[in-house]
Design a protein around this motif. Structure first.
Motif, short mmCIF file in Angstrom:
data_model
loop_
_atom_site.label_atom_id
_atom_site.label_comp_id
_atom_site.label_asym_id
_atom_site.label_seq_id
_atom_site.Cartn_x
_atom_site.Cartn_y
_atom_site.Cartn_z
N ARG A 87 -28.83 0.29 74.42
CA ARG A 87 -28.78 0.03 72.98
C ARG A 87 -29.97 0.69 72.29
NH1 ARG A 87 -24.75 -1.47 69.62
NH2 ARG A 87 -24.17 -3.40 70.66
N ILE A 95 -23.14 -12.77 66.62
CA ILE A 95 -22.33 -12.77 65.39
C ILE A 95 -21.35 -13.93 65.40
CG2 ILE A 95 -20.67 -11.43 64.03
CD1 ILE A 95 -21.85 -8.92 65.50
N ALA A 116 -14.18 7.31 71.51
CA ALA A 116 -15.51 7.93 71.38
C ALA A 116 -15.89 8.76 72.60
CB ALA A 116 -16.56 6.84 71.16
N THR A 154 -9.10 1.74 68.83
CA THR A 154 -8.68 2.41 70.06
C THR A 154 -7.23 2.09 70.46
OG1 THR A 154 -9.52 0.58 71.39
CG2 THR A 154 -11.04 2.42 70.99
N LYS A 170 -3.15 -1.91 66.94
CA LYS A 170 -4.15 -2.34 65.96
C LYS A 170 -4.17 -1.36 64.78
CE LYS A 170 -8.98 -3.70 65.66
NZ LYS A 170 -10.20 -4.00 66.41
N1 NAP Z 1 -20.84 -9.91 69.22
C1 NAP Z 1 -22.11 -10.16 68.99
O1 NAP Z 1 -22.55 -11.31 68.96
C2 NAP Z 1 -23.05 -9.00 68.76
C3 NAP Z 1 -24.42 -9.23 68.63
C4 NAP Z 1 -25.27 -8.16 68.34
C5 NAP Z 1 -24.76 -6.88 68.21
N2 NAP Z 1 -23.40 -6.67 68.37
C6 NAP Z 1 -22.90 -5.31 68.19
O2 NAP Z 1 -22.61 -5.14 66.81
C7 NAP Z 1 -21.51 -4.25 66.67
C8 NAP Z 1 -20.41 -4.94 65.85
O3 NAP Z 1 -20.04 -6.12 66.52
P1 NAP Z 1 -18.51 -6.60 66.52
O4 NAP Z 1 -18.52 -7.98 67.01
O5 NAP Z 1 -17.88 -6.29 65.22
O6 NAP Z 1 -17.91 -5.64 67.65
P2 NAP Z 1 -16.39 -5.48 68.07
O7 NAP Z 1 -15.51 -6.43 67.37
O8 NAP Z 1 -16.37 -5.49 69.58
O9 NAP Z 1 -16.04 -4.00 67.56
C9 NAP Z 1 -16.44 -2.86 68.27
C10 NAP Z 1 -15.61 -1.70 67.77
O10 NAP Z 1 -15.90 -0.54 68.57
C11 NAP Z 1 -14.67 0.06 68.99
N3 NAP Z 1 -14.90 0.73 70.27
C12 NAP Z 1 -15.37 0.20 71.42
N4 NAP Z 1 -15.42 1.15 72.37
C13 NAP Z 1 -14.96 2.29 71.81
C14 NAP Z 1 -14.75 3.62 72.28
N5 NAP Z 1 -15.02 3.98 73.54
N6 NAP Z 1 -14.26 4.53 71.43
C15 NAP Z 1 -13.97 4.22 70.16
N7 NAP Z 1 -14.14 2.97 69.64
C16 NAP Z 1 -14.63 2.03 70.47
C17 NAP Z 1 -13.69 -1.07 69.11
O11 NAP Z 1 -12.37 -0.55 69.05
P3 NAP Z 1 -11.08 -1.53 68.96
O12 NAP Z 1 -11.06 -2.00 67.53
O13 NAP Z 1 -9.94 -0.69 69.30
O14 NAP Z 1 -11.34 -2.63 69.92
C18 NAP Z 1 -14.08 -1.92 67.89
O15 NAP Z 1 -13.44 -1.44 66.76
C19 NAP Z 1 -21.08 -3.84 68.07
O16 NAP Z 1 -21.72 -2.66 68.45
C20 NAP Z 1 -21.61 -5.00 68.90
O17 NAP Z 1 -21.82 -4.61 70.26
C21 NAP Z 1 -22.55 -7.70 68.63
#
Ligand code: NAP
Length: 299
Positions: free
Chosen positions: A159, A185, A76, A56, A60
């Motif tokens: 979710r 994670i 999105a 976004t 980046k």
């Molecule tokens: N963190 C945890 O412990 C955890 C646990 C369980 C599940 N999850 C889920 O697993 C998935 C992967 O986790 P992660 O830690 O890799 O997540 P992350 O680092 O927060 O990555 C989320 C991605 O979604 C993009 N995004 C968010 N809102 C958006 C929008 N409105 N339009 C377009 N793109 C958007 C972000 O863009 P940018 O790159 O520009 O920021 C980022 O690339 C996520 O859905 C997260 O919620 C996370």
């Protein structure tokens, strides 16, 4: 406590991925090049895949393009059709964009547009990154994929709705769709040791977990392994939900005590120089305290 991570996935995913051979025609598109997205992209790239994805921010985007990825600036909430046209020419899609409370999954608000553009394209497999939060409160009991999801909080409900939405969209497009329910994670730069050393204020969700008895976690490398296994299994399992977690759900305090002991061992006296983290100011919502479950590794 062992920090050795072992993949916890259902029996369907429990098979050798040694035969994992990228085919030249495989093209991955990652909606949301966040922590997992970038890690998985790096891994696929080293294995010969062509990888594209979205983020976004312009900054980046530049950084990721400098690393050799094909990156699109993408919101999105207002998906641009030219990006969806590019997506259509990929064979595999990982959806990593999280839902928001009160909004839900922003992409699924455009389900009709998505369906019309992606129909007849090259996509074969869709992996949706979800969360074990969809199970809600099991009073600390063990849960697996056969247990009904019953989220307590608004985010968990969003979710679960997102999971259903992507499963339905994928089914309507004739794709194999796998939902990966991830625990907390961790990985390089994102661990209890990093949190203590960085001394950042706890995030809202970290504060809500301070008093939890059980938190299931998963290392990013294991998520990548599960994604690859899911792709390998896509022909035989068109629609599946997998829990992807370590085998040792543990209280956050126990994990942090262990992390502090590691830091103390490596840099004796370092912790004394850091201010104590303000755990007591944690405002814990009722739903967070009650949301206790253990997600096991199935053997
Ligand atoms: N963190 C945890 O412990 C955890 C646990 C369980 C599940 N999850 C889920 O697993 C998935 C992967 O986790 P992660 O830690 O890799 O997540 P992350 O680092 O927060 O990555 C989320 C991605 O979604 C993009 N995004 C968010 N809102 C958006 C929008 N409105 N339009 C377009 N793109 C958007 C972000 O863009 P940018 O790159 O520009 O920021 C980022 O690339 C996520 O859905 C997260 O919620 C996370």
């Amino acid at each position: 406590m062992s920090f050795t991570t072992r993949l916890a996935a259902s029996n369907n995913l429990r098979f050798q991925t040694d035969s994992w051979q990228p085919k030249p025609r495989n093209r991955m598109f990652i909606l949301g090049m966040g922590f997992v997205g970038q890690f998985f992209s790096q891994e696929l790239k080293t294995q010969g895949w062509s990888v594209a994805g979205t983020c976004t921010s312009i900054m980046k985007k530049k950084k990721l393009m400098d690393s050799g990825f094909d990156i699109y600036h993408f919101d999105a909430n207002e998906p641009e059709t030219n990006v969806l046209d590019v997506l259509k020419h990929h064979t595999h899609l990982v959806v990593s964009v999280p839902p928001l409370v009160g909004i839900g999954d922003p992409m699924l608000h455009h389900e009709k547009l998505l369906r019309s553009i992606l129909k007849g394209g090259n996509l074969r497999w869709l992996g949706y990154l979800s969360s074990t939060s969809v199970y809600g409160n099991y009073g600390g009991e063990w849960v697996d994929e056969d247990c009904p999801a019953n989220p307590t909080g608004e985010l968990g409900k969003s979710r679960l709705a997102a999971e259903e939405g992507w499963l339905t969209l994928g089914h309507n497009l004739g794709l194999s769709v796998h939902v990966l329910r991830l625990g907390g994670i961790y990985g390089p730069g994102r661990s209890a040791v990093d949190t203590i050393i960085k001394q950042d204020a706890l995030s809202k969700s970290q504060r809500s977990r301070v008093h939890k008895q059980y938190t299931s976690r998963v290392h990013v490398v294991d998520i990548c392994q599960a994604l690859k296994a899911s792709i390998c299994a896509s022909n035989s399992t068109p629609r599946e939900v997998y829990n992807i977690v370590d085998d040792d759900p543990a209280p956050r305090e126990e994990v942090f005590a262990y992390a502090r002991s590691l830091i103390e061992k490596k840099w004796p006296g370092h912790l004394k120089q850091l201010p104590e983290q303000d755990k007591c100011s944690a405002t814990v919502k009722e739903e967070d305290v009650l949301d206790e479950k253990r997600v096991p590794m199935l053997i």
